[in-house]
Design a protein around this motif. Structure first.
Motif, PDB file in Angstrom:
ATOM      1  N   GLN A   1       8.659  -7.297   7.238  1.00 38.33           N
ATOM      2  CA  GLN A   1       8.181  -6.034   7.779  1.00 38.33           C
ATOM      3  C   GLN A   1       7.509  -5.245   6.671  1.00 38.33           C
ATOM      4  N   VAL A   2       6.367  -4.646   7.021  1.00 37.85           N
ATOM      5  CA  VAL A   2       5.598  -3.863   6.061  1.00 37.85           C
ATOM      6  C   VAL A   2       5.529  -2.418   6.521  1.00 37.85           C
ATOM      7  N   GLN A   3       5.653  -1.514   5.579  1.00 35.15           N
ATOM      8  CA  GLN A   3       5.530  -0.081   5.885  1.00 35.15           C
ATOM      9  C   GLN A   3       4.558   0.578   4.925  1.00 35.15           C
ATOM     10  N   LEU A   4       3.815   1.538   5.464  1.00 39.90           N
ATOM     11  CA  LEU A   4       2.980   2.417   4.653  1.00 39.90           C
ATOM     12  C   LEU A   4       3.516   3.831   4.826  1.00 39.90           C
ATOM     13  N   VAL A   5       3.811   4.494   3.715  1.00 41.17           N
ATOM     14  CA  VAL A   5       4.375   5.829   3.785  1.00 41.17           C
ATOM     15  C   VAL A   5       3.505   6.781   2.974  1.00 41.17           C
ATOM     16  N   GLU A   6       2.932   7.762   3.695  1.00 37.76           N
ATOM     17  CA  GLU A   6       2.080   8.762   3.043  1.00 37.76           C
ATOM     18  C   GLU A   6       2.906   9.966   2.597  1.00 37.76           C
ATOM     19  N   SER A   7       2.373  10.660   1.617  1.00 39.23           N
ATOM     20  CA  SER A   7       2.963  11.915   1.178  1.00 39.23           C
ATOM     21  C   SER A   7       1.873  12.774   0.551  1.00 39.23           C
ATOM     22  N   GLY A   8       2.160  14.070   0.423  1.00 39.44           N
ATOM     23  CA  GLY A   8       1.247  14.951  -0.287  1.00 39.44           C
ATOM     24  C   GLY A   8       0.451  15.918   0.561  1.00 39.44           C
ATOM     25  N   GLY A   9       0.588  15.839   1.862  1.00 39.99           N
ATOM     26  CA  GLY A   9      -0.141  16.773   2.709  1.00 39.99           C
ATOM     27  C   GLY A   9       0.448  18.172   2.625  1.00 39.99           C
ATOM     28  N   GLY A  10      -0.244  19.104   3.277  1.00 42.46           N
ATOM     29  CA  GLY A  10       0.249  20.473   3.286  1.00 42.46           C
ATOM     30  C   GLY A  10      -0.849  21.467   3.595  1.00 42.46           C
ATOM     31  N   LEU A  11      -0.529  22.723   3.336  1.00 42.47           N
ATOM     32  CA  LEU A  11      -1.459  23.828   3.566  1.00 42.47           C
ATOM     33  C   LEU A  11      -2.097  24.230   2.243  1.00 42.47           C
TER      34      LEU A  11
END
Length: 122
Positions: free
Chosen positions: A1-11
């Motif tokens: 199983q492969v996952q892509l996890v994003e981070s860093g978004g915001g206002l």
């Protein structure tokens, strides 16, 4: 199983900067192209930037000169540095990657992250 996890978004305020990250994990043998797409409310998902395993990049005209994508192959991670942000950059940003998956008999499969929201507003 492969996952892509994003981070860093915001206002962020117009003219500001954000850096998105996307880490791939799981049964990965190799990663080919990685990229970023975005989808604004009521609009279709569109390409923002892509980068090959060798570091060749391409960008949407609307972000050229403002956004930079890069990757760390050792960490299976792709980044999107966004500068001079505009209100029209407001969207959900999605990571995308072509991954040779061990559990799928080493076939190259396309994967998406869950998305991270970017809002540019004063």
């Amino acid at each position: 199983q492969v996952q892509l996890v994003e981070s860093g978004g915001g206002l962020v305020q117009p003219g500001g900067s954000l850096r998105l990250s996307c880490a791939a994990s799981g049964t990965i043998f190799s990663i080919n192209d990685m990229g970023w797409y975005r989808q604004a409310p009521g609009k279709e998902r569109e390409l923002v930037a892509r980068i090959t395993s060798g570091g060749i990049t391409n960008y949407a005209d609307s972000v050229k000169g403002r956004f930079t994508t890069s990757r760390d192959n050792a960490k299976n991670t792709v980044y999107l540095q966004m500068n001079s942000l505009k209100p029209e950059d407001t969207a959900d940003y999605y990571c995308n990657a072509d991954i040779q998956d061990i559990r799928s008999k080493y076939r190259v499969l396309n994967y998406w992250g869950q998305g991270t929201q970017v809002t540019v507003s004063s």
